[in-house]
Structures are given as structure tokens and as C-alpha cells.
Design a protein around this motif. Sequence first.
Motif, PDB file in Angstrom:
ATOM      1  N   LYS A 173      39.647  55.272  58.748  1.00  0.00           N
ATOM      2  CA  LYS A 173      38.589  53.888  59.155  1.00  0.00           C
ATOM      3  C   LYS A 173      38.773  53.122  57.991  1.00  0.00           C
ATOM      4  O   LYS A 173      38.411  53.480  56.684  1.00  0.00           O
ATOM      5  N   ILE A 174      38.523  51.822  58.214  1.00  0.00           N
ATOM      6  CA  ILE A 174      38.488  50.860  57.173  1.00  0.00           C
ATOM      7  C   ILE A 174      37.321  49.687  57.545  1.00  0.00           C
ATOM      8  O   ILE A 174      37.169  49.556  58.384  1.00  0.00           O
ATOM      9  N   ILE A 175      36.463  49.496  56.521  1.00  0.00           N
ATOM     10  CA  ILE A 175      35.251  48.454  56.613  1.00  0.00           C
ATOM     11  C   ILE A 175      35.713  47.375  56.049  1.00  0.00           C
ATOM     12  O   ILE A 175      36.377  47.129  55.079  1.00  0.00           O
ATOM     13  N   THR A 176      35.659  46.232  57.063  1.00  0.00           N
ATOM     14  CA  THR A 176      35.912  45.020  56.562  1.00  0.00           C
ATOM     15  C   THR A 176      34.483  44.108  57.004  1.00  0.00           C
ATOM     16  O   THR A 176      33.593  44.593  57.588  1.00  0.00           O
ATOM     17  N   MET A 177      34.572  42.835  56.507  1.00  0.00           N
ATOM     18  CA  MET A 177      33.366  42.107  56.795  1.00  0.00           C
ATOM     19  C   MET A 177      33.500  40.773  57.674  1.00  0.00           C
ATOM     20  O   MET A 177      34.489  40.312  57.990  1.00  0.00           O
ATOM     21  N   LYS A 178      32.265  40.768  57.996  1.00  0.00           N
ATOM     22  CA  LYS A 178      32.101  39.612  59.191  1.00  0.00           C
ATOM     23  C   LYS A 178      32.770  38.139  58.599  1.00  0.00           C
ATOM     24  O   LYS A 178      32.305  38.164  57.114  1.00  0.00           O
ATOM     25  N   ASN A 179      33.346  37.352  59.346  1.00  0.00           N
ATOM     26  CA  ASN A 179      33.730  36.067  58.879  1.00  0.00           C
ATOM     27  C   ASN A 179      34.845  36.185  58.033  1.00  0.00           C
ATOM     28  O   ASN A 179      35.394  35.355  57.173  1.00  0.00           O
ATOM     29  N   SER A 180      35.385  37.444  57.904  1.00  0.00           N
ATOM     30  CA  SER A 180      36.717  37.738  57.129  1.00  0.00           C
ATOM     31  C   SER A 180      37.745  36.927  57.866  1.00  0.00           C
ATOM     32  O   SER A 180      37.726  36.551  59.279  1.00  0.00           O
ATOM     33  N   PHE A 181      39.159  36.907  57.335  1.00  0.00           N
ATOM     34  CA  PHE A 181      40.378  36.957  57.732  1.00  0.00           C
ATOM     35  C   PHE A 181      41.332  37.186  57.024  1.00  0.00           C
ATOM     36  O   PHE A 181      41.634  37.080  55.835  1.00  0.00           O
ATOM     37  N   HIS A 182      42.091  38.066  57.747  1.00  0.00           N
ATOM     38  CA  HIS A 182      43.193  38.901  56.999  1.00  0.00           C
ATOM     39  C   HIS A 182      44.444  38.790  57.810  1.00  0.00           C
ATOM     40  O   HIS A 182      45.623  39.249  57.231  1.00  0.00           O
ATOM     41  N   GLY A 183      44.576  37.921  58.868  1.00  0.00           N
ATOM     42  CA  GLY A 183      46.173  37.677  59.608  1.00  0.00           C
ATOM     43  C   GLY A 183      46.013  37.784  60.920  1.00  0.00           C
ATOM     44  O   GLY A 183      45.022  38.105  61.438  1.00  0.00           O
ATOM     45  N   THR A 234      35.597  48.739  60.910  1.00  0.00           N
ATOM     46  CA  THR A 234      34.114  48.672  61.231  1.00  0.00           C
ATOM     47  C   THR A 234      33.618  47.219  60.410  1.00  0.00           C
ATOM     48  O   THR A 234      34.022  47.134  59.433  1.00  0.00           O
ATOM     49  N   TYR A 235      32.963  46.340  61.487  1.00  0.00           N
ATOM     50  CA  TYR A 235      32.524  45.002  60.705  1.00  0.00           C
ATOM     51  C   TYR A 235      31.258  45.087  60.152  1.00  0.00           C
ATOM     52  O   TYR A 235      30.174  45.483  60.943  1.00  0.00           O
ATOM     53  N   VAL A 236      31.060  44.739  58.852  1.00  0.00           N
ATOM     54  CA  VAL A 236      29.572  44.548  58.446  1.00  0.00           C
ATOM     55  C   VAL A 236      29.381  43.226  57.682  1.00  0.00           C
ATOM     56  O   VAL A 236      30.527  42.588  57.515  1.00  0.00           O
ATOM     57  N   PRO A 237      28.086  42.733  57.597  1.00  0.00           N
ATOM     58  CA  PRO A 237      27.942  41.497  57.044  1.00  0.00           C
ATOM     59  C   PRO A 237      28.548  41.348  55.750  1.00  0.00           C
ATOM     60  O   PRO A 237      28.589  42.318  54.816  1.00  0.00           O
ATOM     61  N   TYR A 238      28.818  40.296  55.087  1.00  0.00           N
ATOM     62  CA  TYR A 238      29.546  39.820  53.689  1.00  0.00           C
ATOM     63  C   TYR A 238      28.360  39.804  53.036  1.00  0.00           C
ATOM     64  O   TYR A 238      27.287  39.536  53.297  1.00  0.00           O
ATOM     65  N   ASN A 239      28.598  40.327  51.496  1.00  0.00           N
ATOM     66  CA  ASN A 239      27.751  40.330  50.549  1.00  0.00           C
ATOM     67  C   ASN A 239      26.449  41.020  50.692  1.00  0.00           C
ATOM     68  O   ASN A 239      25.241  40.871  50.575  1.00  0.00           O
ATOM     69  N   ASP A 240      26.395  42.276  51.758  1.00  0.00           N
ATOM     70  CA  ASP A 240      25.361  43.085  52.064  1.00  0.00           C
ATOM     71  C   ASP A 240      25.778  44.665  51.705  1.00  0.00           C
ATOM     72  O   ASP A 240      26.435  45.519  52.292  1.00  0.00           O
ATOM     73  N   LEU A 241      25.432  44.956  50.635  1.00  0.00           N
ATOM     74  CA  LEU A 241      25.841  46.516  50.092  1.00  0.00           C
ATOM     75  C   LEU A 241      25.368  47.595  51.013  1.00  0.00           C
ATOM     76  O   LEU A 241      26.152  48.593  51.300  1.00  0.00           O
ATOM     77  N   MET A 242      23.918  47.259  51.219  1.00  0.00           N
ATOM     78  CA  MET A 242      23.345  48.333  52.266  1.00  0.00           C
ATOM     79  C   MET A 242      24.121  48.462  53.524  1.00  0.00           C
ATOM     80  O   MET A 242      24.311  49.768  53.924  1.00  0.00           O
ATOM     81  N   ALA A 243      24.711  47.261  54.223  1.00  0.00           N
ATOM     82  CA  ALA A 243      25.388  47.484  55.219  1.00  0.00           C
ATOM     83  C   ALA A 243      26.730  48.424  55.258  1.00  0.00           C
ATOM     84  O   ALA A 243      26.987  49.145  55.928  1.00  0.00           O
ATOM     85  N   VAL A 244      27.131  48.017  53.974  1.00  0.00           N
ATOM     86  CA  VAL A 244      28.577  48.867  53.986  1.00  0.00           C
ATOM     87  C   VAL A 244      28.236  50.278  53.477  1.00  0.00           C
ATOM     88  O   VAL A 244      28.887  51.133  54.356  1.00  0.00           O
ATOM     89  N   GLN A 245      27.114  50.664  52.831  1.00  0.00           N
ATOM     90  CA  GLN A 245      26.784  51.909  52.707  1.00  0.00           C
ATOM     91  C   GLN A 245      26.509  52.900  53.873  1.00  0.00           C
ATOM     92  O   GLN A 245      26.817  53.896  53.897  1.00  0.00           O
ATOM     93  N   LYS A 246      25.751  52.110  54.712  1.00  0.00           N
ATOM     94  CA  LYS A 246      25.460  52.522  56.076  1.00  0.00           C
ATOM     95  C   LYS A 246      26.450  52.959  57.110  1.00  0.00           C
ATOM     96  O   LYS A 246      26.537  53.757  57.849  1.00  0.00           O
TER      97      LYS A 246
END
Length: 399
Positions: A126-136, A164-176
Motif C-alpha cells: 500500500k502507498i499513502i498519497t496526499m489529497k489534491n496531489s497530482f502524479h500522472g 490511501t489518501y490523506v490530507p496534505y501537511n497533516d502528519l497525524m493523518a499519515v500516522q493513522k
Amino acid sequence: MKTKDIIKLFDKYVIPNYTRYPVAIVRGKGAYAWDAEGKKYLDMFPGWAVDGLGHCHPKVVKAIRKQAGKLLHVPNTFYMEPQGRLSELISKHSFGGQCFYCNSGAEANEGAIKLARLHSAKGKYKIITMKNSFHGRTLATVAATAQPKYHKGLKLDRLVKDFTYVPYNDLMAVQKAVDAKTCAIMLEPIQGEGGINIADTAYLKGLRKLCNRKKLLLIFDEVQTGMGRTGQYFGYQHSGVVPDIMTLAKALGGGVAMGAMVAKKEVAKDLVPGTHASTFGGNPLVCAAAIAVFDAIESEGLLKHARTMGEYILSRLRDLQETFSIIKEVRGKGLMIGIELTMSGNDIVNECMKRGLLINCTHETVLRFMPPMVVKKTHVDRSVSILAKALYAVVEKQR
Ligand SMILES: Cc1ncc(COP(=O)(O)O)c(C=O)c1O
């Protein structure tokens, strides 16, 4: 050919998957581009950041001409000097990793996603990526892109899952979001398409620590931030937080199509023969162009110039903010600048274009300025003056 004749050709023979302006660009030089009728545009968004040094930088053109007369392409089953020399430059200017080459940003990210899975322990994918991201736009990279508008109709759940998508700049969200199946965290150090959102240094440091603790790979998508635009070669260098894998494209080739994935040696070792490849990737022509990009950045002092001009543009735009209440915020780093509006920015982009200025609007309300690294104060002054007129025209129309 006139613009109307070129448009006729497109209507008949080109798949209409892009919304295009009714303008045909035929020539470019530095910060300027000309259309088929000879109208001159000040280009503050050259090639969606591909023409990072401006249009047809003389050093890049010279290198392409020289290489084109010698050797255009050989397959990756042979060694070739330009690919070796370019890899040394990228590695020495970044974190000492090794390079894989492809032809676009999406492909570079595709490579990073595959390498993350190949490198990770069994059962981790699994890879965690960020909301509002753009990767292609390939199936895997569009699935990594956490914006539902890009997923419509693609039936991604049938093929590519486990982002898994989490909000950008939110470390807690990534940890969870990290679980036993997570193998990597992937993000842009500054979100470009998502509206010029800058990652906090503390957040990036937190991600690095989390990755170290949980044995996850940290992947930075530097497709838009890479190659000097932000005033450092790579966006991560502002924070000092080093990724395990970094992806590049856009400005890397100075205008020619190329992408690269750079990985720490201990990670790169898992991309063994048979796991990944690209026929065109890193051929002598594109590598010669990219070497010339590094040469231009070094010999013309363009990193420092990008920082200086970036500050100047920000200050000029912030002055404008005092006059126009529809400007909510001006933000950016180096020559990657966003102007967040209280309204849609599309009409303003069109008004600017009518007046000979090319800029972009992303995320509905964010005007994007990504001038070439050779931009001069006079270009900035002219852009700001045209933008002011365009803002005034749009505000007046709405009254
Ligand atoms: C951050 C980022 N990643 C990936 C891509 C995809 O690159 P490409 O269009 O070359 O596939 C883009 C394109 O805008 C981008 O901005």
C-alpha cells in the motif's frame, strides 16, 4: 499555415481529449512565444514547466544539434556515455542515488510505485498519497492522484487499488493511515496542480522519521518542483529532508520528453533486469539535452536568480493584492507561484492571453505563474501590469 487551418486539421485528425485555446504557437525564444499570425506572448507558464529555461535555450539547442549529428538512439542493452554523465550530475546534485530513465512524469512515478513494491517486504504494497496531489495519467499514477475528478469512469477498483489518501501537511493523518501493508508514502514537496501548496518543513521531517521507524520508503514527486524552479535543484532541498526515491520529468530535458526516477542505491538494487524498462528511456539525444540544462543552470547562476526573481514576483503580486480584493492569497517558492482568488480564474487567464500574457489557472481558483528561470525584472513588470488590467476587466464585467 494560419491558426484556423491548423485547427481544421486537429478537428479532423486529432482526438479531442484536451480543451485547447484557439491559438497555434509556432515559435519560442526565452520568455516569449509567437502564434501563427505573428502575435507575441510573454510566456509565464512555458510548456507547463517543461521549458524551465525558457523556449529554445541556446545551450540546449546547441547540445541537441551536436548530438543529433552523432547518435540519436541506442537501446538500453548497450552503454552510452550521455546517460552515464547525466546520472552522475543528477546524483551529485541530489542525494547520491542511481537513475532510471523514461519519457514522462507519469512513467517516472509508475517506476517509483513499482520499485516501492519490489523493494518492500512480502505482504507490503500500500502507498499513502496526499489529497489534491497530482502524479500522472497512467492507471497506476492516476490512482495515486487523490483527486476524484481524475478517476471518473476509469473503474480503477478493478485494476489499481491500495492507495490511501490523506490530507496534505497533516502528519497525524499519515500516522493513522499507516498499517501493516503500507510500503511507502508519496508526495510532492510543493503541490503544483493542486494549487501551489507548500509542505511544512516540520511535516516533511515528521514523515521522514515515520518512514525510518516503520521501514517505509519516502517518495518525492519532483516532476514539477525539480530542476531548479524553486531556487534549489530539487524542492526537498529547502527542508533538508532526503527521500528514498525521487521522480523527475518536465524541465529535466529542457523541452524534450524525458523522465527519471532516482533511488538510493540500497533501494535501486531491487529494480533487477526484467522488472522494469523503457525503450526510449535515457537515449543519447535527451540525455545530451539534460546535460546542457545542468550546464546552463550552473554557468548562468540560475538557482540564485530563481530565488531573487521569485521574491521579486511575490512582492509585486502582493502589492497587487492590496488593490484587488478578489486576490485571497499569494504564495510560492522561487518561480513556482500561485495566486489564490475568491472566484474562478479562467476568465482572467483568457483576458491575459488576449493582452499577450500566458499564465495558467489550476484547481479552479489558483492562477499559476511558473516563469522560465531566465526571466528578467522587465518581464515580471510587464506581466504584473497585464495581469492588473485583466483583473480589472473581469471585475468590471461582473459588476
Ligand atoms: C507533480 C507531477 N507529477 C506527475 C506529473 C505527470 O507528468 P507527465 O504529464 O509528464 O506524465 C505532473 C504533470 O503535471 C506533475 O505536475
